[in-house]
Design an enzyme around this catalytic site. Structure first.
Site, mmCIF file in Angstrom:
data_model
loop_
_atom_site.group_PDB
_atom_site.id
_atom_site.type_symbol
_atom_site.label_atom_id
_atom_site.label_comp_id
_atom_site.label_asym_id
_atom_site.label_seq_id
_atom_site.Cartn_x
_atom_site.Cartn_y
_atom_site.Cartn_z
ATOM 1 N N ASN A 139 0.844 -1.203 0.000
ATOM 2 C CA ASN A 139 0.000 0.000 0.000
ATOM 3 C C ASN A 139 0.866 1.236 0.000
ATOM 4 O O ASN A 139 1.958 1.234 0.594
ATOM 5 C CB ASN A 139 -0.843 0.095 1.287
ATOM 6 C CG ASN A 139 -1.843 -1.030 1.436
ATOM 7 O OD1 ASN A 139 -2.385 -1.524 0.460
ATOM 8 N ND2 ASN A 139 -2.081 -1.435 2.669
ATOM 9 N N GLY A 145 1.847 -1.163 3.641
ATOM 10 C CA GLY A 145 1.190 -2.439 3.308
ATOM 11 C C GLY A 145 1.850 -3.513 4.158
ATOM 12 O O GLY A 145 3.078 -3.595 4.220
ATOM 13 N N ASN A 160 5.736 -4.253 4.156
ATOM 14 C CA ASN A 160 6.475 -3.837 5.361
ATOM 15 C C ASN A 160 7.267 -5.014 5.931
ATOM 16 O O ASN A 160 8.418 -4.862 6.358
ATOM 17 C CB ASN A 160 5.521 -3.335 6.452
ATOM 18 C CG ASN A 160 4.800 -2.050 6.059
ATOM 19 O OD1 ASN A 160 5.185 -1.380 5.103
ATOM 20 N ND2 ASN A 160 3.750 -1.715 6.787
ATOM 21 N N GLY A 172 2.871 -5.329 22.527
ATOM 22 C CA GLY A 172 3.401 -3.961 22.500
ATOM 23 C C GLY A 172 4.636 -3.848 23.381
ATOM 24 O O GLY A 172 5.491 -4.741 23.386
ATOM 25 N N GLY A 206 6.035 -6.734 25.581
ATOM 26 C CA GLY A 206 6.797 -7.871 25.057
ATOM 27 C C GLY A 206 5.933 -8.826 24.265
ATOM 28 O O GLY A 206 5.126 -8.408 23.434
ATOM 29 N N ASP A 214 5.442 6.633 16.683
ATOM 30 C CA ASP A 214 4.460 6.147 15.705
ATOM 31 C C ASP A 214 4.546 4.616 15.698
ATOM 32 O O ASP A 214 5.587 4.058 15.354
ATOM 33 C CB ASP A 214 4.828 6.732 14.322
ATOM 34 C CG ASP A 214 3.866 6.310 13.225
ATOM 35 O OD1 ASP A 214 3.020 5.433 13.465
ATOM 36 O OD2 ASP A 214 3.988 6.854 12.117
ATOM 37 N N ALA A 262 3.497 -0.211 11.664
ATOM 38 C CA ALA A 262 4.442 -1.239 11.181
ATOM 39 C C ALA A 262 5.261 -1.908 12.287
ATOM 40 O O ALA A 262 6.158 -2.699 11.982
ATOM 41 C CB ALA A 262 5.380 -0.703 10.096
ATOM 42 N N ALA A 263 4.938 -1.611 13.551
ATOM 43 C CA ALA A 263 5.687 -2.269 14.633
ATOM 44 C C ALA A 263 5.481 -3.789 14.558
ATOM 45 O O ALA A 263 6.439 -4.567 14.592
ATOM 46 C CB ALA A 263 5.245 -1.733 15.982
ATOM 47 N N GLY A 264 4.219 -4.197 14.417
ATOM 48 C CA GLY A 264 3.930 -5.626 14.302
ATOM 49 C C GLY A 264 4.596 -6.227 13.062
ATOM 50 O O GLY A 264 5.098 -7.349 13.098
ATOM 51 N N ASP A 265 4.611 -5.470 11.993
ATOM 52 C CA ASP A 265 5.239 -5.975 10.755
ATOM 53 C C ASP A 265 6.736 -6.194 10.969
ATOM 54 O O ASP A 265 7.307 -7.180 10.487
ATOM 55 C CB ASP A 265 5.022 -4.971 9.605
ATOM 56 C CG ASP A 265 3.549 -4.802 9.278
ATOM 57 O OD1 ASP A 265 2.794 -5.774 9.466
ATOM 58 O OD2 ASP A 265 3.158 -3.707 8.847
#
Ligand code: RIB
Length: 300
Positions: A9, A37, A41, A219, A222, A243, A246-249
């Site tokens: 994206n 996206g 990511n 988050g 951990g 921000d 994309a942390a999870g990505d």
């Protein structure tokens, strides 16, 4: 080698003081165009961490599509199997508030043109790889087909079930490692998570459904790892979140790279927690992903 089957994206991002409530209008500061996206990511995160990565996906025949592919190429991703579609490139409209939390609306466009045929055409990549990674921003039937194909070739499969959707038995049975966050786990398991016991209960529901390994991202708290026999908590890092996009990505990308390099699951999760922490310290999706050098330098 890792194959990512997923979305690309263009993220259109503005900063707001407070996320507006339903019916409310608020002012945004700036408008940035940032490659994003979930699929792209995760692939970019792997590339920046020196993973060997190919991606299967679709963009439109437009400027955004070209920019997104160029950006992945710069991160060393093989984009030969990112084809064009009649629909325009996927776009995500993102608001980031003062706490660094975001609200996202995705307009899938070309991502919904990814087909089973695309997976067949990318079969040789899947055969050559060790790991297939996918998410839920492309049609679910294609997710299922890609996972099945990878398992037929005896590959390790990782599914990041985002954005949250109910999953078929066939999808779950073909996943080796499922990586939801708490909200996604609530939807998948049907267990409301308020306390630690609920988390374990929800994890157990997923195990009973046939999930082999689970990593729940929590988050800054951990992550929780679970398999049928054991569970273990991993610490997160408390950093100033600018921000969280994309942390999870980045966590998924880091996990895949570490596992592809033969690291144990413990080592992989510890590494991924570091990568996730650095990602929330920067603005944007792919613009926030750390390189391997940055991770080593920051945590030395
Ligand atoms: O996970 C973050 C991503 O979700 C953004 O880059 C956006 O494109 C949406 O797909």
């Amino acid at each position: 080698m890792i194959v990512v089957v997923g979305s690309l994206n263009m993220d259109l991002v503005t900063q707001v003081k407070v996320t507006p409530k339903v019916g409310e209008t608020t002012l945004g500061k700036g408008l940035d165009k940032i490659p994003g996206g979930k699929g792209a990511n995760q692939a970019a995160a792997m590339g920046k961490l020196k993973g060997k990565v190919s991606m299967i996906g679709r963009v439109g025949e437009d400027e955004f599509g070209k920019t997104l592919k160029d950006s992945l190429n710069k991160d060393g991703i093989n984009t030969d199997h990112i084809k064009t579609a009649k629909n325009p490139t996927g776009v995500a409209m993102i608001m980031v508030n003062e706490d660094g939390d975001n609200s996202i609306v995705v307009i899938p466009g070309a991502n919904f043109d990814v087909s089973k045929n695309d997976i067949d055409e990318g079969q040789s990549l899947i055969k050559k790889s060790n790991i297939l990674v996918t998410q839920l921003e492309i049609p679910l039937e294609v997710v299922e087909y890609a996972l099945k194909k990878a398992k037929n070739f005896n590959k390790y499969t990782i599914l990041n079930p985002a954005p949250a959707q109910k999953l078929s038995k066939e999808i779950i049975e073909n996943v080796d490692l499922l990586t939801p966050n708490e909200t996604e786990l609530e939807l998948l398991s049907g267990v409301e998570i308020k306390r630690e016991e609920d988390l374990l209960k929800a994890g157990k529901v997923m195990m009973d459904q046939g999930v082999k390994e689970l990593i729940v991202t929590l988050g800054s708290q951990g992550a929780l790892y679970m398999n049928e026999k054991n569970h273990e908590y991993f610490k997160g890092y408390k950093v100033k979140a600018v921000d969280t996009t994309a942390a999870g990505d980045s966590v998924n990308g880091a996990l895949a790279v570490a596992l592809d390099q033969g690291k144990t699951i413990d080592e992989a999760v510890c590494f991924a927690m570091k990568v996730g922490a650095l990602t929330v310290m920067e603005k944007g999706a792919q613009s926030s992903l750390p390189t391997l050098e940055r991770v080593e330098e920051f945590f030395k």
